[in-house]
Design a protein around this motif. Structure first.
Motif, PDB file in Angstrom:
ATOM      1  N   VAL A  20       0.845  -1.196   0.000  1.00  0.00           N
ATOM      2  CA  VAL A  20       0.000   0.000   0.000  1.00  0.00           C
ATOM      3  C   VAL A  20       0.878   1.242   0.000  1.00  0.00           C
ATOM      4  O   VAL A  20       1.850   1.327   0.753  1.00  0.00           O
ATOM      5  N   SER A  21       0.529   2.188  -0.853  1.00  0.00           N
ATOM      6  CA  SER A  21       1.320   3.416  -0.978  1.00  0.00           C
ATOM      7  C   SER A  21       0.623   4.637  -0.383  1.00  0.00           C
ATOM      8  O   SER A  21       1.282   5.594   0.011  1.00  0.00           O
ATOM      9  N   THR A  22      -0.700   4.621  -0.330  1.00  0.00           N
ATOM     10  CA  THR A  22      -1.426   5.778   0.163  1.00  0.00           C
ATOM     11  C   THR A  22      -2.786   5.371   0.709  1.00  0.00           C
ATOM     12  O   THR A  22      -3.433   4.470   0.171  1.00  0.00           O
ATOM     13  N   VAL A  23      -3.185   6.019   1.789  1.00  0.00           N
ATOM     14  CA  VAL A  23      -4.518   5.843   2.371  1.00  0.00           C
ATOM     15  C   VAL A  23      -5.021   7.223   2.734  1.00  0.00           C
ATOM     16  O   VAL A  23      -4.254   8.068   3.223  1.00  0.00           O
ATOM     17  N   GLY A  24      -6.306   7.489   2.496  1.00  0.00           N
ATOM     18  CA  GLY A  24      -6.790   8.822   2.841  1.00  0.00           C
ATOM     19  C   GLY A  24      -8.295   8.976   2.817  1.00  0.00           C
ATOM     20  O   GLY A  24      -9.036   8.061   2.433  1.00  0.00           O
ATOM     21  N   TYR A  25      -8.705  10.163   3.255  1.00  0.00           N
ATOM     22  CA  TYR A  25     -10.115  10.532   3.318  1.00  0.00           C
ATOM     23  C   TYR A  25     -10.235  11.986   2.890  1.00  0.00           C
ATOM     24  O   TYR A  25      -9.449  12.841   3.311  1.00  0.00           O
ATOM     25  N   ASP A  26     -11.197  12.255   2.016  1.00  0.00           N
ATOM     26  CA  ASP A  26     -11.476  13.608   1.530  1.00  0.00           C
ATOM     27  C   ASP A  26     -12.886  14.015   1.925  1.00  0.00           C
ATOM     28  O   ASP A  26     -13.810  13.213   1.806  1.00  0.00           O
ATOM     29  N   GLU A  27     -13.035  15.259   2.353  1.00  0.00           N
ATOM     30  CA  GLU A  27     -14.368  15.815   2.610  1.00  0.00           C
ATOM     31  C   GLU A  27     -14.401  17.234   2.053  1.00  0.00           C
ATOM     32  O   GLU A  27     -13.652  18.105   2.509  1.00  0.00           O
ATOM     33  N   VAL A  28     -15.229  17.427   1.037  1.00  0.00           N
ATOM     34  CA  VAL A  28     -15.292  18.718   0.348  1.00  0.00           C
ATOM     35  C   VAL A  28     -16.749  19.189   0.338  1.00  0.00           C
ATOM     36  O   VAL A  28     -17.642  18.438  -0.057  1.00  0.00           O
ATOM     37  N   HIS A  29     -16.963  20.408   0.788  1.00  0.00           N
ATOM     38  CA  HIS A  29     -18.318  20.972   0.781  1.00  0.00           C
ATOM     39  C   HIS A  29     -18.688  21.418  -0.629  1.00  0.00           C
ATOM     40  O   HIS A  29     -17.826  21.568  -1.499  1.00  0.00           O
ATOM     41  N   ALA A  30     -19.984  21.607  -0.826  1.00  0.00           N
ATOM     42  CA  ALA A  30     -20.495  21.982  -2.143  1.00  0.00           C
ATOM     43  C   ALA A  30     -19.763  23.198  -2.688  1.00  0.00           C
ATOM     44  O   ALA A  30     -19.595  24.200  -1.992  1.00  0.00           O
ATOM     45  N   ASP A  31     -19.283  23.078  -3.922  1.00  0.00           N
ATOM     46  CA  ASP A  31     -18.628  24.151  -4.670  1.00  0.00           C
ATOM     47  C   ASP A  31     -17.275  24.569  -4.101  1.00  0.00           C
ATOM     48  O   ASP A  31     -16.709  25.589  -4.508  1.00  0.00           O
ATOM     49  N   TRP A 102     -18.799  16.088  -1.243  1.00  0.00           N
ATOM     50  CA  TRP A 102     -18.013  14.909  -1.635  1.00  0.00           C
ATOM     51  C   TRP A 102     -17.259  14.409  -0.414  1.00  0.00           C
ATOM     52  O   TRP A 102     -16.435  15.115   0.159  1.00  0.00           O
ATOM     53  N   LYS A 103     -17.597  13.191   0.004  1.00  0.00           N
ATOM     54  CA  LYS A 103     -16.862  12.536   1.078  1.00  0.00           C
ATOM     55  C   LYS A 103     -16.413  11.176   0.559  1.00  0.00           C
ATOM     56  O   LYS A 103     -17.260  10.350   0.183  1.00  0.00           O
ATOM     57  N   SER A 104     -15.123  10.959   0.538  1.00  0.00           N
ATOM     58  CA  SER A 104     -14.632   9.700  -0.035  1.00  0.00           C
ATOM     59  C   SER A 104     -13.387   9.216   0.692  1.00  0.00           C
ATOM     60  O   SER A 104     -12.609  10.006   1.235  1.00  0.00           O
ATOM     61  N   PHE A 105     -13.241   7.899   0.695  1.00  0.00           N
ATOM     62  CA  PHE A 105     -12.007   7.249   1.152  1.00  0.00           C
ATOM     63  C   PHE A 105     -11.264   6.726  -0.067  1.00  0.00           C
ATOM     64  O   PHE A 105     -11.871   6.411  -1.095  1.00  0.00           O
ATOM     65  N   TRP A 106      -9.943   6.613   0.057  1.00  0.00           N
ATOM     66  CA  TRP A 106      -9.169   5.958  -1.007  1.00  0.00           C
ATOM     67  C   TRP A 106      -8.030   5.156  -0.393  1.00  0.00           C
ATOM     68  O   TRP A 106      -7.590   5.413   0.737  1.00  0.00           O
ATOM     69  N   ILE A 107      -7.577   4.184  -1.154  1.00  0.00           N
ATOM     70  CA  ILE A 107      -6.384   3.435  -0.780  1.00  0.00           C
ATOM     71  C   ILE A 107      -5.668   3.045  -2.068  1.00  0.00           C
ATOM     72  O   ILE A 107      -6.291   2.557  -3.012  1.00  0.00           O
ATOM     73  N   GLY A 108      -4.380   3.328  -2.144  1.00  0.00           N
ATOM     74  CA  GLY A 108      -3.579   3.049  -3.326  1.00  0.00           C
ATOM     75  C   GLY A 108      -2.633   1.896  -3.059  1.00  0.00           C
ATOM     76  O   GLY A 108      -2.043   1.797  -1.975  1.00  0.00           O
ATOM     77  N   TYR A 109      -2.463   1.023  -4.046  1.00  0.00           N
ATOM     78  CA  TYR A 109      -1.681  -0.191  -3.819  1.00  0.00           C
ATOM     79  C   TYR A 109      -1.170  -0.745  -5.146  1.00  0.00           C
ATOM     80  O   TYR A 109      -1.599  -0.363  -6.231  1.00  0.00           O
ATOM     81  N   ARG A 110      -0.257  -1.703  -5.054  1.00  0.00           N
ATOM     82  CA  ARG A 110       0.267  -2.406  -6.223  1.00  0.00           C
ATOM     83  C   ARG A 110       0.710  -3.792  -5.786  1.00  0.00           C
ATOM     84  O   ARG A 110       0.890  -4.045  -4.587  1.00  0.00           O
ATOM     85  N   GLY A 111       0.877  -4.691  -6.752  1.00  0.00           N
ATOM     86  CA  GLY A 111       1.379  -6.014  -6.405  1.00  0.00           C
ATOM     87  C   GLY A 111       0.752  -7.105  -7.239  1.00  0.00           C
ATOM     88  O   GLY A 111      -0.271  -6.919  -7.889  1.00  0.00           O
ATOM     89  N   ARG A 112       1.379  -8.269  -7.208  1.00  0.00           N
ATOM     90  CA  ARG A 112       0.950  -9.373  -8.065  1.00  0.00           C
ATOM     91  C   ARG A 112      -0.426  -9.903  -7.686  1.00  0.00           C
ATOM     92  O   ARG A 112      -1.124 -10.469  -8.534  1.00  0.00           O
ATOM     93  N   ASN A 113      -0.832  -9.754  -6.407  1.00  0.00           N
ATOM     94  CA  ASN A 113      -2.165 -10.218  -6.018  1.00  0.00           C
ATOM     95  C   ASN A 113      -3.241  -9.562  -6.877  1.00  0.00           C
ATOM     96  O   ASN A 113      -4.148 -10.227  -7.383  1.00  0.00           O
ATOM     97  N   MET A 114      -3.123  -8.254  -7.050  1.00  0.00           N
ATOM     98  CA  MET A 114      -4.105  -7.530  -7.856  1.00  0.00           C
ATOM     99  C   MET A 114      -3.881  -7.780  -9.345  1.00  0.00           C
ATOM    100  O   MET A 114      -4.844  -7.937 -10.105  1.00  0.00           O
ATOM    101  N   ASP A 115      -2.626  -7.833  -9.771  1.00  0.00           N
ATOM    102  CA  ASP A 115      -2.334  -8.120 -11.178  1.00  0.00           C
ATOM    103  C   ASP A 115      -2.966  -9.450 -11.596  1.00  0.00           C
ATOM    104  O   ASP A 115      -3.534  -9.562 -12.684  1.00  0.00           O
ATOM    105  N   ASP A 116      -2.867 -10.453 -10.723  1.00  0.00           N
ATOM    106  CA  ASP A 116      -3.432 -11.773 -11.037  1.00  0.00           C
ATOM    107  C   ASP A 116      -4.941 -11.699 -11.184  1.00  0.00           C
ATOM    108  O   ASP A 116      -5.526 -12.351 -12.067  1.00  0.00           O
ATOM    109  N   ARG A 117      -5.611 -10.919 -10.349  1.00  0.00           N
ATOM    110  CA  ARG A 117      -7.077 -10.806 -10.426  1.00  0.00           C
ATOM    111  C   ARG A 117      -7.498 -10.116 -11.714  1.00  0.00           C
ATOM    112  O   ARG A 117      -8.507 -10.483 -12.320  1.00  0.00           O
ATOM    113  N   VAL A 118      -6.724  -9.135 -12.121  1.00  0.00           N
ATOM    114  CA  VAL A 118      -7.043  -8.447 -13.377  1.00  0.00           C
ATOM    115  C   VAL A 118      -6.830  -9.390 -14.553  1.00  0.00           C
ATOM    116  O   VAL A 118      -7.669  -9.481 -15.459  1.00  0.00           O
ATOM    117  N   ARG A 119      -5.716 -10.126 -14.554  1.00  0.00           N
ATOM    118  CA  ARG A 119      -5.458 -11.076 -15.637  1.00  0.00           C
ATOM    119  C   ARG A 119      -6.527 -12.160 -15.704  1.00  0.00           C
ATOM    120  O   ARG A 119      -6.885 -12.638 -16.780  1.00  0.00           O
TER     121      ARG A 119
END
Length: 291
Positions: A20-31, A102-119
């Motif tokens: 995992v490279s990044t984890v976060g939460y965003d909260e942005v009010h209208a406009d 807009w309220k959102s969570f994110w998590i960024g990652y890489r690795g063969r586990n995910m590559d295998d699922r995509v393949r």
């Protein structure tokens, strides 16, 4: 408001199969301006241009409405309760709709586990959006990931990899169950059929007979069963019988021949062949190991 953490991973972490490279939460009010201005280089993007990342990201929109676009996905409205996936090397763009928060969570990652699922076709850039609805369990998983990343204890990458795998599994299974449950009669039929198979492991009941009991043709029953479970009814029945065989081999003194006929296999040799294919061991060797 934004909370986020950017992490590093070592070679040992990479061998785990997912980092995992990044984890976060965003909260942005209208406009309010979006994205929030405190993203580091490589992650901040101009919504007039979009961006390309060298990793996967899994985002969950907790509240609000927005627009998502990518190389493979035309401009599509996203709403509260939607996951959307970003793929490495895939241009994408997303932002709140005018006048929407807009309220959102994110998590960024890489690795063969995910590559295998995509393949394997479980996930693809052609289907980046998953409609699962609001889930407190999903929110708590993201919060756990953010908490773990901020504390950054030893071996945090293994903790975060487990959370990512849990999130991906929930995303995938929840959406498919929502789709299947729109046809409640079909789901009820498959559930009744599975229970019938379990109850009749030591009887000569055939899949054709079960289809008849469900008042559906065998070919249609087989198709619906496999769509729902991912396995044919005959193979489902066989695997359950082999599991029951393991119990009998481990807990009784019944001969292999007796077990084969009690579970209605065609012959002891056929039973032994299927058992070895499934477990890698002959029934006699399995019994010796477990006893």
């Amino acid at each position: 408001m934004q909370k986020s953490k950017y992490l590093v991973a070592n070679e040992r972490d990479a061998r785990w199969g997912l980092t995992v490279s990044t984890v976060g939460y965003d909260e942005v009010h209208a406009d309010e301006p979006y994205p929030t201005p405190n993203h580091p280089d490589g992650y901040f993007f101009d919504t007039a241009k979009g961006r390309i990342l060298n990793e996967y990201q899994l985002l969950y929109l907790v509240e609000g409405e927005g627009l998502f676009t990518s190389d493979h996905q035309p401009a599509t409205k996203i709403k509260s309760g939607d996951f959307f996936l970003l793929f490495p090397g895939e241009w994408h763009n997303y932002h709140p709709l005018p006048g929407k928060k807009w309220k959102s969570f994110w998590i960024g990652y890489r690795g063969r586990n995910m590559d295998d699922r995509v393949r394997a076709g479980f996930m693809s850039p052609e289907k980046p959006i998953y409609h699962v609805g609001y889930s407190a369990e999903i929110v708590n998983l993201y919060r756990s990931a953010l908490k773990a990343s901020l504390e950054e204890a030893a071996f945090v990458q293994q903790t975060l990899a487990g959370i990512v795998n849990h999130l991906i599994g929930l995303m995938y299974s929840l959406e498919r169950n929502i789709i299947f449950n729109k046809d409640s009669e079909r789901v009820e039929m498959i559930n009744r059929a599975r229970q019938r198979i379990r109850e009749a492991l030591e009887s000569p009941l055939s899949i054709q007979q079960i289809a008849s009991e469900m008042s559906v043709s065998y070919s249609n029953f087989r198709k619906l069963f496999k769509e729902y479970t991912g396995i044919s009814p005959a193979l489902y029945q066989q695997d359950l019988k082999l599991q029951r065989a393991k119990e009998l081999l481990s807990t009784t003194d019944m001969s292999i021949k007796e077990i084969a006929y009690q579970l209605n296999f065609e012959s002891p040799d056929y039973f032994s062949s299927k058992f070895k294919t499934k477990t890698g061991l002959k029934p006699s060797d399995f019994r010796q190991q477990t006893k």
